[in-house]
Design a protein around this motif. Structure first.
Motif, mmCIF file in Angstrom:
data_model
loop_
_atom_site.group_PDB
_atom_site.id
_atom_site.type_symbol
_atom_site.label_atom_id
_atom_site.label_comp_id
_atom_site.label_asym_id
_atom_site.label_seq_id
_atom_site.Cartn_x
_atom_site.Cartn_y
_atom_site.Cartn_z
ATOM 1 N N VAL A 1 -3.126 50.681 62.273
ATOM 2 C CA VAL A 1 -5.188 51.234 62.721
ATOM 3 C C VAL A 1 -5.302 51.098 62.014
ATOM 4 O O VAL A 1 -7.116 50.392 61.618
ATOM 5 N N ASP A 2 -5.779 51.479 60.058
ATOM 6 C CA ASP A 2 -6.548 51.415 59.391
ATOM 7 C C ASP A 2 -6.819 50.557 58.935
ATOM 8 O O ASP A 2 -8.611 50.084 58.554
ATOM 9 N N ASP A 3 -6.139 49.165 58.369
ATOM 10 C CA ASP A 3 -5.948 48.355 57.988
ATOM 11 C C ASP A 3 -6.845 47.064 59.674
ATOM 12 O O ASP A 3 -7.035 45.737 58.500
ATOM 13 N N LYS A 4 -6.222 46.981 60.168
ATOM 14 C CA LYS A 4 -6.607 46.598 61.013
ATOM 15 C C LYS A 4 -6.069 45.054 61.123
ATOM 16 O O LYS A 4 -5.926 44.433 61.112
ATOM 17 N N LYS A 5 -4.743 45.503 61.170
ATOM 18 C CA LYS A 5 -3.282 44.337 60.981
ATOM 19 C C LYS A 5 -2.757 44.507 61.876
ATOM 20 O O LYS A 5 -2.249 46.060 62.438
ATOM 21 N N VAL A 6 -1.563 43.972 62.803
ATOM 22 C CA VAL A 6 -0.445 43.780 62.837
ATOM 23 C C VAL A 6 0.561 42.620 62.398
ATOM 24 O O VAL A 6 -0.059 41.260 62.404
ATOM 25 N N THR B 1 1.798 38.972 59.493
ATOM 26 C CA THR B 1 0.257 39.616 59.019
ATOM 27 C C THR B 1 -0.632 38.912 59.479
ATOM 28 O O THR B 1 -1.366 37.822 59.052
ATOM 29 N N ILE B 2 -1.191 39.443 60.625
ATOM 30 C CA ILE B 2 -2.816 39.015 61.842
ATOM 31 C C ILE B 2 -3.038 40.241 61.480
ATOM 32 O O ILE B 2 -3.568 41.106 62.182
ATOM 33 N N GLY B 3 -4.765 39.747 61.218
ATOM 34 C CA GLY B 3 -5.440 40.567 60.981
ATOM 35 C C GLY B 3 -6.349 40.287 62.405
ATOM 36 O O GLY B 3 -6.522 39.884 63.210
ATOM 37 N N TYR B 4 -6.808 42.070 63.034
ATOM 38 C CA TYR B 4 -8.012 41.694 64.207
ATOM 39 C C TYR B 4 -9.304 42.901 63.931
ATOM 40 O O TYR B 4 -9.444 42.755 63.005
ATOM 41 N N ASP B 5 -10.374 42.472 64.837
ATOM 42 C CA ASP B 5 -11.644 43.171 64.980
ATOM 43 C C ASP B 5 -10.476 44.213 66.735
ATOM 44 O O ASP B 5 -11.502 45.831 66.286
ATOM 45 N N LYS B 6 -10.304 44.357 67.539
ATOM 46 C CA LYS B 6 -9.665 44.728 68.733
ATOM 47 C C LYS B 6 -8.656 44.412 68.590
ATOM 48 O O LYS B 6 -8.401 43.067 69.144
ATOM 49 N N VAL B 7 -7.932 45.248 69.223
ATOM 50 C CA VAL B 7 -6.327 45.032 69.607
ATOM 51 C C VAL B 7 -5.925 45.588 70.944
ATOM 52 O O VAL B 7 -6.730 46.153 71.284
ATOM 53 N N LEU B 8 -5.195 44.728 71.883
ATOM 54 C CA LEU B 8 -4.645 45.886 72.793
ATOM 55 C C LEU B 8 -3.545 45.805 73.108
ATOM 56 O O LEU B 8 -2.313 44.398 72.437
ATOM 57 N N ILE B 9 -2.817 46.833 73.594
ATOM 58 C CA ILE B 9 -1.162 46.908 73.510
ATOM 59 C C ILE B 9 -1.183 46.555 74.873
ATOM 60 O O ILE B 9 -0.941 47.305 75.961
ATOM 61 N N ALA B 10 -0.160 45.658 75.297
ATOM 62 C CA ALA B 10 -0.084 45.012 76.645
ATOM 63 C C ALA B 10 1.604 44.798 77.157
ATOM 64 O O ALA B 10 1.868 43.621 77.150
ATOM 65 N N THR B 11 2.571 45.101 76.518
ATOM 66 C CA THR B 11 4.533 45.470 75.730
ATOM 67 C C THR B 11 4.865 45.229 76.912
ATOM 68 O O THR B 11 5.861 44.634 77.546
ATOM 69 N N GLY B 12 4.186 45.637 78.009
ATOM 70 C CA GLY B 12 5.518 45.988 79.353
ATOM 71 C C GLY B 12 6.398 46.855 79.148
ATOM 72 O O GLY B 12 6.410 47.956 78.232
ATOM 73 N N VAL B 13 7.306 46.945 80.162
ATOM 74 C CA VAL B 13 8.746 47.450 80.354
ATOM 75 C C VAL B 13 9.922 46.659 79.913
ATOM 76 O O VAL B 13 9.488 45.432 80.082
ATOM 77 N N ARG B 14 10.950 46.973 79.831
ATOM 78 C CA ARG B 14 12.359 46.303 79.772
ATOM 79 C C ARG B 14 13.421 46.878 80.856
ATOM 80 O O ARG B 14 13.256 47.853 81.165
ATOM 81 N N PRO B 15 14.695 46.437 81.136
ATOM 82 C CA PRO B 15 15.494 47.100 82.041
ATOM 83 C C PRO B 15 15.787 47.803 81.207
ATOM 84 O O PRO B 15 16.193 48.166 79.839
ATOM 85 N N LYS B 16 16.528 48.749 82.021
ATOM 86 C CA LYS B 16 16.801 49.727 81.128
ATOM 87 C C LYS B 16 18.507 49.994 81.211
ATOM 88 O O LYS B 16 19.137 49.370 81.906
ATOM 89 N N LYS B 17 18.976 49.742 79.778
ATOM 90 C CA LYS B 17 20.238 50.200 80.177
ATOM 91 C C LYS B 17 21.181 51.166 80.376
ATOM 92 O O LYS B 17 21.175 52.316 81.032
#
Length: 696
Positions: A334-339, A346-362
């Motif tokens: 978050v501080d360095d604005k990198k993923v 490493t990918i730099g960003y100005d703004k980032v969105l988390i949309a990883t969703g869900v996965r099946p329950k084991k």
């Protein structure tokens, strides 16, 4: 030679003038030239009446009114000027008039004298005397006039400078020979330079194995310098609609999506519904179907050409959406604005969105299976006679569909009682009927009993059973083993269930590893990343879809796993990202979901539908003409008794919008029968017979 060239040029001009005059006469004969009166007779010159010599004088004007006009002095002046310009161009632009024998030999002698001065330094260089060119004079003239044939004058240098240049060239030649000698033992075939080639020519690049090739770390270094204005982690429905919202607010915005799956962004619900209901024999390969409206649809949101390559997104003049497939993001700085991706990119960003969703329950029972059985267990992929965990993916659907189509799967066990498991059981049985034996196994008493009130859950149980599915309720799977080509499930009642394939859809859990690794806050109850009502998580960080636990002004903290929520939250989060610091919108739209367990059991719901809440159900009176049983279920809040959710059974039209309005009003309801009248539970009274009786 010169006169011949000039003569040819003049002949070309004369032919052009003759053609122009012929066209003029033809236009007059046909009534052309913009005139609309009758055509005049054509003048036909007599043989020998035209004098086209360069020095010919003008003839007396013919008495015929349509004889073409012939120039006299103008033609002569034009010819003289043309010849003069031609001679001047030849004289100044070429050396045609300088190529006499004396000049040529003098130049050769001077050139030979210069070569003798450096003869002791370059003994291998030979001077070749020019030979007589056997080509025709006009061909030689054409070649000499071409720009490539004009030789630049050799600069005059002193003897000392020539010797220094010769020493330098000899050193370079020696170095090139030593390099070729070192490469030849490795199998490179070196070619000797042809005789007469100067030693100062650059060596031909070698194609041997010693050629330096880029190392695998170089692409990573190039990717590590990637930077995009908007970065979205995930490539599902929420990510796709967020990218559309960003570009709608900023037409030239640059968006980069990072997807863990290898597929393009796609619509997931048809994998358990429409593709089974309306897909034909090509559905397994094309992933398309024909909707009830007659339109051909597929599950993918966009084609491949919609996305800009990650390498070109920064240079895109008008922005665009880029997609990285098959890569997993593991941390957000978050501080360095990198993923940071799993492979170290490493990918730099100005703004980032988390949309990883869900996965099946084991499930623990499958993790504790024997090693032989574990080799045949997979959570996302299907192989014949193997296990398959859901959420469904396109590759899962393709393999299941093909196995059922070629009859290699004749016995199918679906584990779970949720919406997805019940949808699959009904959909597969609906399409293949007697060709497949479908079993649905779960520990609970009824299907979807965590959502439906008991009386509706019981009706759902009967509906699924009547559709041909063998329901094995209140059965716990205590063991898993592989026997021959079958998978054997040991049930809690002591019986064993043999199947060609097992689909496990017992639940889901959020993909929250990146949230924990990034130091972001998660919800202890819901499990998703904590966000406010604007879907903002931290500075320059937003979340959307099933991974976001956001603040609903009406229903409180929520995490919703449905397609419509992914669409709505993705749009809202993307719009807030693009307008951050100016105008932001809070969550306000209550998303809904739809499912179908049987031919006559359509369920739509909106709001908080939890079977642990107090419910009030209003049924419509039975109608012999309409086999659909209609009902509206109201879910009441534990705190104040307000309506927080509405579930519709076989009720359509604008009913969902009415339900949203009831939830938004936040009013305590006493007379539910009166509110139920807002929904189309009853058909309007028939007045046809009364009208006929009153009519005369």
């Amino acid at each position: 030679m010169l006169l011949r060239a000039v003569g040819r040029q003049m002949t070309s001009v004369i032919r052009q003038q003759t053609a122009v005059r012929s066209i003029t006469m033809t236009r007059v004969a046909l009534g052309g030239g913009g005139h609309h009166h009758d055509p005049q007779p054509v003048y036909i010159p007599k043989p020998g009446s035209l004098d086209w010599t360069l020095c010919g004088y003008s003839h007396a004007k013919s008495a015929h009114p349509h004889e073409p006009h012939k120039t006299d002095v103008g033609s002569l002046v034009g010819a003289v000027v043309f010849i003069g310009l031609t001679l001047a161009a030849v004289f100044f632009k070429t050396d045609t008039f300088k190529k006499d024998d004396g000049h040529h030999h003098g130049h050769s002698a001077k050139h030979s004298a210069q070569q003798e001065e450096v003869h002791h330094e370059e003994p291998e260089e030979k001077h070749v005397e020019p030979e007589v060119d056997p080509r025709k004079p006009e061909e030689v003239l054409a070649v000499r006039e071409a720009p490539a044939a004009v030789e630049e004058p050799v600069p005059t240098t002193s003897k000392q400078e020539q010797e220094e240049k010769a020493d330098k060239e000899a050193a370079e030649t020696k170095k090139a020979e030593s390099e070729e000698t070192s490469v030849e033992p490795q199998g490179t075939t070196s070619k000797q330079e042809p005789e007469g080639t100067s030693a100062t020519e650059e060596p031909v690049p070698s194609t041997s194995k010693t050629t330096v090739e880029p190392t695998p770390s170089e692409p990573k270094q190039e990717n590590s310098s990637l930077h995009c204005e908007y970065v979205i982690i995930g490539s599902g429905t929420a990510a796709y609609y967020a990218s559309l919202a960003i570009r709608a607010k900023q037409a030239e915005a640059k968006v980069l999506m990072i997807g863990e799956e290898s597929e393009l962004p796609y619509n997931r619900p048809p994998l358990s519904k429409e593709l089974w209901w309306y897909g034909d024999e090509t559905a397994a390969s094309k992933l398309d179907y024909t909707s009830l409206s007659g339109k051909k649809r597929d599950i993918f949101y966009e084609v491949e050409g919609f996305f800009v390559s990650p390498e070109d997104i920064r240079k895109a003049p008008h922005g665009g959406v880029s997609l990285i497939r098959g890569k997993k993001a593991i941390k957000i700085c978050v501080d360095d604005k990198k993923v940071i991706l799993e492979d170290g990119t490493t990918i730099g960003y100005d703004k980032v969105l988390i949309a990883t969703g869900v996965r099946p329950k084991k499930e623990k029972v499958f993790d504790e299976a024997s090693e032989e059985a574990k080799e045949k267990i997979t959570y996302f992929h299907y192989k014949i006679f193997f296990f398959l965990f859901c959420l469904f993916q396109p590759k899962d659907f393709k393999r299941v569909e093909r196995g059922l189509a070629d009859k290699s799967i004749q016995k199918l066990a679906i584990v779970g009682n949720g919406l997805l498991a019940s949808e699959l059981a009904y959909s597969i049985k609906r399409k293949y009927g007697e060709n497949v034996e479908v079993h649905q196994v779960y520990e609970q008493k009824y299907p979807a009993e965590d959502i439906l009130p008991t009386h509706l859950a019981q009706k759902s149980f009967e509906a699924i059973k009547n559709s041909g599915v063998n329901v094995r309720a209140e059965q716990k799977i205590e063991g898993v083993r592989k026997c021959c080509k079958n998978v054997v499930l040991k049930l809690s009642d002591g019986t064993e269930l043999r199947s060609d394939m097992v689909i496990v859809a017992t639940g889901e859990e959020p993909n929250s590893e990146i949230i924990e690794a990034s130091g972001l806050k998660t919800s202890e109850k819901e499990g998703g990343v904590l966000a406010d009502k604007y879907f903002k998580v931290a500075e320059n960080v937003w979340a959307a879809g099933a991974i976001a636990t956001f603040n609903d002004n009406i229903l409180g903290s929520r995490r919703i796993s449905s397609w419509e929520n992914a669409q709505v939250s993705g749009r809202l989060a993307g719009e807030n990202m693009a307008t951050a610091g100016k105008t932001e919108k809070a969550f306000w739209y209550q998303p809904s979901f739809f499912t179908k367990f049987a031919p006559h059991l359509h369920i739509n719901a909106v709001g908080q539908c939890d079977s642990t809440l107090e419910t009030v159900t209003v049924y419509a009176e039975p109608d012999g003409e309409n086999p659909l049983e209609k009902a509206v279920v109201f879910y009441k809040s534990k705190e104040n008794g307000n309506v927080v959710g509405v579930l519709l059974v076989n009720v359509f039209g604008p009913s969902l919008d009415v339900a949203r309005r009831i939830i938004d009003d936040q009013k305590k309801v006493e007379e539910f029968k009166e509110i139920a009248k807002l929904f189309p539970l009853y058909e309007p009274p028939k007045v046809e017979e009364e009208t006929k009786e009153k009519s005369p």
